[in-house]
Write a protein that holds these residues in place. Structure first.
Motif, mmCIF file in Angstrom:
data_model
loop_
_atom_site.group_PDB
_atom_site.id
_atom_site.type_symbol
_atom_site.label_atom_id
_atom_site.label_comp_id
_atom_site.label_asym_id
_atom_site.label_seq_id
_atom_site.Cartn_x
_atom_site.Cartn_y
_atom_site.Cartn_z
ATOM 1 N N PHE A 1 -0.302 -1.047 -4.744
ATOM 2 C CA PHE A 1 -1.206 0.066 -5.032
ATOM 3 C C PHE A 1 -0.482 1.372 -4.776
ATOM 4 N N THR B 1 -10.445 1.415 -4.862
ATOM 5 C CA THR B 1 -9.177 0.784 -4.484
ATOM 6 C C THR B 1 -9.344 -0.040 -3.220
ATOM 7 N N LEU B 2 -10.161 0.463 -2.286
ATOM 8 C CA LEU B 2 -10.429 -0.335 -1.086
ATOM 9 C C LEU B 2 -10.970 -1.708 -1.472
ATOM 10 N N SER C 1 -12.174 9.813 4.043
ATOM 11 C CA SER C 1 -10.787 10.065 4.440
ATOM 12 C C SER C 1 -9.915 10.345 3.233
ATOM 13 N N GLY C 2 -10.535 10.488 2.064
ATOM 14 C CA GLY C 2 -9.769 10.838 0.883
ATOM 15 C C GLY C 2 -9.167 9.654 0.149
ATOM 16 N N LEU C 3 -9.588 8.437 0.503
ATOM 17 C CA LEU C 3 -9.098 7.248 -0.210
ATOM 18 C C LEU C 3 -10.116 6.873 -1.283
ATOM 19 N N VAL D 1 -8.133 -3.806 -2.655
ATOM 20 C CA VAL D 1 -7.249 -4.234 -1.563
ATOM 21 C C VAL D 1 -7.920 -5.338 -0.746
ATOM 22 N N LYS E 1 -3.555 4.915 6.209
ATOM 23 C CA LYS E 1 -5.016 4.989 6.363
ATOM 24 C C LYS E 1 -5.698 3.771 5.740
ATOM 25 N N MET E 2 -5.256 3.388 4.551
ATOM 26 C CA MET E 2 -5.870 2.236 3.890
ATOM 27 C C MET E 2 -5.720 0.985 4.761
ATOM 28 N N ASN F 1 -1.769 8.044 3.138
ATOM 29 C CA ASN F 1 -2.852 7.224 2.589
ATOM 30 C C ASN F 1 -2.573 5.722 2.694
ATOM 31 N N LEU G 1 0.852 -1.200 0.000
ATOM 32 C CA LEU G 1 0.000 0.000 0.000
ATOM 33 C C LEU G 1 0.885 1.246 0.000
ATOM 34 N N ALA H 1 -13.337 5.124 4.073
ATOM 35 C CA ALA H 1 -12.359 5.337 3.000
ATOM 36 C C ALA H 1 -12.711 6.595 2.209
ATOM 37 N N LEU I 1 -1.404 5.072 -3.704
ATOM 38 C CA LEU I 1 -2.607 5.636 -3.085
ATOM 39 C C LEU I 1 -2.593 7.145 -2.923
#
Lengths: 299, 299, 299, 299
Positions: free
Chosen positions: A166, B208-209, B202-204, B212, A176-177, A173, A143, B199, A168
């Motif tokens: 990835f 992509t989440l 929080s700007g993600l 992942v 955070k992910m 980020n 990540l 996500a 991000l």
């Protein structure tokens, strides 16, 4: 492209040869990368050197020699130390890349990022999902966030270390992910644990529940790996409960900053805290299962 | 063995030719079973007859003709009606088997079970996990409970209808097992939904989440199927939210009876209730995602 | 006005001379009402007769003699029994009033209401808030619902029995109002208990917390009565935990019917269930405090 | 005793003449204390001087002149500024006392405490429970912690400012006690709000619920003050929701540090966060009531 083109695989620095770092550096060597390693206890480098690596005397020496350097340290204080201490990364970072794959909090990551940029270096945070086995098998999930050009530079290495990487965006980020994923994982563990206890107490076989779940749309590797041990009240720590609870807390704090209400994660977090209060913090996070059990009159 | 041995596949009765029942009876015919069908609207039998089935005029007629009869009705009132009404199952059940695969509550199941046993028949409840597609593909999961000998008698049919069948003991355990699985599923859906919102806010990238998560140990078919639609705020009802919430309520009630505290399921249930209060009860249960979102100032 | 005017206080029937009923009938006598009592164990009437009451041989006899009859029975089965059994209330209820002040569920109340109305009688449910001491002091709070004219007829008696009575509309509303109040009470008890444990574990004196709370805007009689005993881990049952949890469950079920999401009450309910699973169901509902405590390593 | 005895009431310094500070300093003057005041905008001192106060040009000047100085500043940055800036409290604190009654976080309090002790001064934190009206009426509740001798010195002033003061031990305990009280208050507000919505949606009069609650053992001033406005959807900010939520978060963090599981407070906190996400953060904390309401189809 940050760096000039090269027809051969470039020299990569690697700081930290713990369980993860050792497996990762070996993978790089096996795939033809030239690797210069450093470890606080230098003797740990011997095995890697036998496989073809060079050794750097200090983090600074490794950084000086390589286009970019990967770090895989055990915790935030180790991550800070290799950067800021004497003979640390900062000394020769000007024009070089630094890829920190350690799992650290956002603050630590920002601190390192700013210091490296201030010295003219390039920074990428790249925490991973996956532990020893995926590291050995080159099956980590990476990540990454920060300097995009450095991410592209490091892609050939990431392709060897992980099954997927990835990019991000901005620094922070990646961390955070990871929190979001771990939060979902923590809530799922509680859902699973409550279901097992409900089955048991309602006269159903919890073993059969595991079999049924395994055939359902919710079937997943975590239930398969952890379930049988949980039925044996066995919680050998793969991911310690206190770390899982810390990640739940940080994810809830991230939600607080962004005004996201997460009642299920909050309930799961309180169950993990209950488990900590019962002295289970050093066991695997599946030990939260103990909190859903009624009083065992036989004990 | 309840019944005498037969060298050929025995005659099976089948009551109810809705979406599920039609697919299931066709599968039985394709695998060489002799099937006698009945449906309230008899014209619905034509397609199945064209594939080789016989028709019974009434439930009683079907039961009289066959060693055992499978029912797949739409709801508890239909399930009760075919048993207790005039020309119903009870009239010729003496010495015969009755396998109710409809999804009904424990009370309905008990009522039917007791009436059939009082008349000298044999009863098995066998609710399934899986909907139209798995029914067509013979990939249902069958949660059977009641008369063990009848379960064994019906195994050749279950092997055709499902990828796996379980015998869970006394009548009621099939329904309970389904509740436990659906409770876990409901809590997981909330964990997933909270993670997506966290996500996003929080700007993600939530997309992509999903990618992942799909590579993580918690990866599962439900997240994969529902996730992309949830990101589009699309909740076309595969399993209506009001039914999922009803199952959460019943699972919590089962926990109440057995003094099992389930704080995560309770929080998830309140989120589903919130969704109902927002008028989302007829959408897919993934619409609980709407409850985790902040106010949309554009609407 | 249901009944003709009378210049003197009318004859009131009173069924049930348990702790509550005895105190209430004595209050009526002291304030000049003529009272005819009945109790399953008739000898229990003696003390009340000594204070001026008459005795009826059966519920039917009491009802026949009086304009209206109050009942204060111990539980739903006793409440049903005095109405439906031989020589019960129904036999002479035509044209008479029946005021059931027992705490029963909505179903029981409806059943009694319908039977009485079908026989030409008038029905009022009137559960009370308050136990022995308020009953003795005429300080109950009366939550009446059903026949409005009967409520007005019974007001002079209610004024003696309670400090305040409410008329809440249709039968069932009395029971519902009691559930809402008890739900708030149950959540507050958990808030209080969590606060005490947080104070203790954070190095604050829990006794001082009680003093501070008593001076705050949230100061209330429940905290004052229960707090000091809770600090002593003393939970002598004034209102048993299992009954409080049952009321939480019924209040949550009422919310479920009406699509009201109540996450705090749901969390409180799970804590009460946890307490039940620890074997604390027969103690006072303040024993939920035990669930917020960490492991006591000394035990 | 820190200071020599005096037969007359000693000179007290007072920094900060906002709503609270003005009311408090006036009370001190009325009860015969000699007071020297300072305010950032000095013209605000005029009204107090007219009542007999002296004025100090700077915080340092006030401290130099008085045995001890009370501060009542608006927020942490103001509290830090009067201590650490040029001509601030630190310059003449050696041998003097400093009583900070501002509401600040534990970190700010510790920072001030350490700086003052390092300079040879004495420090007491003394946050209060109560706002404008109790300040005017001398009815605050004072939660003091730090230097015990200074607490005793300040008691005559505390007796004038508040109805009760507590000495809670080491610095930080005043702030912690306030968090515990506010956490209980926040959970109670949610319990109350859920009850009101449940009553409304179940066909009961919410106004009658308020009347019934007022007669119950849980009756308290907060319900009485806030309830009627909540029924009008009126949330004029006495204590802003975002501050209440911040206190819930800090109380939960305190629980996290001490491994105290608090599921009800956690659920309440998520409801406050939900309210923030709906844009209600600047309204009174009773606006959390909006989160328990179903969709209003009329809007």
């Amino acid at each position: 492209m940050l760096f000039e083109e090269e027809s051969i695989k470039m020299e990569i620095g690697f700081l930290g040869l713990g369980i993860m770092g050792k497996a990762m550096s070996i993978n790089l060597l096996r795939h033809g990368f030239k690797v210069t390693v450093w470890n606080r206890t230098l003797s740990k480098c011997d095995e890697i050197v036998a496989l073809g690596a060079s050794v750097g005397e200090t983090p600074a020496a490794v950084v000086k020699k390589c286009k970019y350097t990967i770090a895989m340290l055990s915790d935030p204080s180790a991550a800070l130390s290799v950067v800021f201490d004497k003979d640390g990364v900062l000394e020769h970072i000007n024009g070089k890349g630094y890829v920190d794959m350690s799992t650290v909090d956002a603050n630590t990551s920002s601190k390192i990022s700013e210091a490296i940029k201030a010295k003219g270096g390039y920074f990428l945070e790249a925490p991973v999902s996956g532990s020893k086995k995926p590291a050995e098998d080159g099956q980590l999930v990476i990540l990454a966030a920060g300097e995009k050009a450095l991410y592209e530079e490091a892609l050939p290495a990431f392709d060897v270390l992980g099954k997927k990487s990835f990019f991000l965006g901005e620094v922070g980020n990646g961390a955070k992910m990871k929190l979001v994923v771990n939060m979902i994982m923590g809530s799922m563990m509680n859902a699973f644990s409550e279901g097992i206890t409900l089955a048991e107490r309602s006269g159903l076989s919890p073993g059969t529940l595991l079999d049924v779940l395994d055939l359902a749309a919710v079937s997943n590797a975590m239930f398969k790996m952890k379930g049988p041990a949980m039925l044996q009240n066995s919680y050998s720590p793969a991911f310690p409960l206190k770390h899982q609870q810390k990640d739940m807390r940080l994810a809830l704090a991230l939600g607080d900053e962004n005004a996201v209400s997460m009642p299920v994660a909050a309930a799961a977090n309180e169950a993990f805290k209950k488990a900590r209060s019962l002295g289970l913090g050093d066991l695997d996070f599946s030990a939260v299962h103990e909190t859903s059990k009624p009083l065992d009159h036989s004990s």
